[in-house]
Write an enzyme that holds these catalytic residues in place. Structure first.
Site, short mmCIF file in Angstrom:
data_model
loop_
_atom_site.label_atom_id
_atom_site.label_comp_id
_atom_site.label_asym_id
_atom_site.label_seq_id
_atom_site.Cartn_x
_atom_site.Cartn_y
_atom_site.Cartn_z
N ARG A 39 0.87 -1.18 0.00
CA ARG A 39 0.00 0.00 0.00
C ARG A 39 0.90 1.22 0.00
O ARG A 39 1.50 1.57 1.01
CB ARG A 39 -0.87 0.00 1.26
CG ARG A 39 -1.81 1.19 1.35
CD ARG A 39 -2.56 1.17 2.69
NE ARG A 39 -3.65 2.13 2.74
CZ ARG A 39 -3.51 3.42 3.02
NH1 ARG A 39 -2.33 3.90 3.29
NH2 ARG A 39 -4.55 4.23 3.04
N SER A 108 -12.36 -2.74 2.48
CA SER A 108 -12.36 -2.02 3.75
C SER A 108 -13.76 -1.62 4.15
O SER A 108 -14.52 -1.10 3.32
CB SER A 108 -11.50 -0.75 3.64
OG SER A 108 -10.15 -1.07 3.48
N LYS A 137 -1.99 6.77 8.15
CA LYS A 137 -2.95 7.39 7.23
C LYS A 137 -3.82 6.33 6.56
O LYS A 137 -3.62 5.98 5.41
CB LYS A 137 -2.22 8.18 6.16
CG LYS A 137 -1.48 9.39 6.71
CD LYS A 137 -0.62 9.99 5.60
CE LYS A 137 0.63 10.63 6.15
NZ LYS A 137 1.75 10.56 5.24
#
Ligand code: NI
Lengths: 209, 209
Positions: A39, A108, A137
């Site tokens: 990511r 998610s 973040k």
């Protein structure tokens, strides 16, 4: 492929500090990480591709699946084991149809509605959170707490992985509400010894409670 | 599809000023834009997807192909007419194999070597530049000038579109060195009247010289 969601490491090249990024991840895999997600944000496609390709090779040495975050094109380009998307990414139904049914697709969710939608649209697992407040973040709003995590676990029939603020001190609570695993970024990558961090986490997770 | 590269508009939602983004593009298409590229940076995948999907619908009304910049996944997700990639994007051979041979594939080049590589790897056209110095945030280094553009045109057998600092005042020079078209961002989108800007550019471009 049978997927072990126990200890799910998510990368962030900006969080490794002085350590070498690939070394930090390799050590964590050696320590016991069971699933790896690349990511990376604010990065051009070429660099993301190169990082993902290298991590795929590293993960393969440990027989650990590599999941790409957000970028379906990177997942296709490196023939990743899967893709993880969130609420601000491509529509999940579109993604599933392009990705094919054999790849792992994560979604998610921060509430039951999102989780059920993800399950319905073809997700293989739910990343639920942020469970606890976190500095990383993540695409997450306020913390959902153990209560929010438990509700999601109770409503979907696919594995749920907790994410956000998880540490050695609270992971037994995550396990107690029925999550299949824990997902961490800085809890592993920002530690001085990522091997040790991963090893302690997986040992604690696997402990009979 | 026979592609008309004459007036190639590239988007940037941050450059339309007070105007409505989609209106500005629609007016430009009405003025004579022949090819449209959606190029948006610092945007999440969901927003990029939504913008690209809407522009595809708008472009279709004008029978103008829609090309997506950089993001192969967005191109696949909206079934765009093509993709444009540059030196910092996914490898062109990987892109071509995933995109398929029927889609338009553009490649940015600032010198003959890059242009020849793009042609060899399956590009349908070359975006060459920046021809002149420009304020737009293009993936381009120093200006290559008309000389640089001419060299590229002379070495490849696919269409070359000039980009960077092109205006009504210099487009005849671009045409004179053999480019098949001109590509603009702010030269159209930042103008008060995008219809008029596009119309004047295409009229000037089509003029017998
Ligand atoms: Ni309920």
């Amino acid at each position: 492929m049978a997927i072990d969601y126990s200890l799910y490491l998510i990368t962030d090249r900006l969080l490794v500090g002085d350590k070498d990024f690939f070394d930090a991840i390799t050590y964590a895999l050696n320590g016991g990480v069971t699933l790896l997600q690349v990511r990376e944000k604010n990065i051009d496609s070429k660099n993301f591709y190169n990082i993902a390709l290298k991590l795929k090779q590293i993960a393969r040495e440990f027989n650990v699946p590599l999941i790409v975050n957000d970028r379906l094109d990177i997942a296709l380009a490196i023939d990743a084991d899967g893709l993880h998307i969130g609420q601000n990414d491509l529509p999940i139904d579109v993604v599933r149809s392009i990705l094919g049914k054999d790849k792992i697709l994560g979604y998610s969710a921060s509430n039951v509605e999102e989780a059920l939608y993800g399950e319905k649209m073809g997700a293989d697992y739910i990343g639920a959170g942020a469970v606890f407040a976190t500095g990383s973040k993540l695409d997450a709003g306020d913390a959902i707490g153990l209560k929010g995590l438990k509700e999601i676990v109770e409503h979907v029939h696919i594995p749920v992985v907790g994410i956000g603020g998880i540490s050695i001190n609270n992971l037994s609570e995550i396990k107690a509400v029925g999550a299949e695993g824990i997902s961490l970024i800085s809890g592993i990558l920002s530690q001085k010894d990522t091997y040790k961090a991963a090893k302690e986490l997986i040992q604690q997770w696997k402990k009979k409670s």
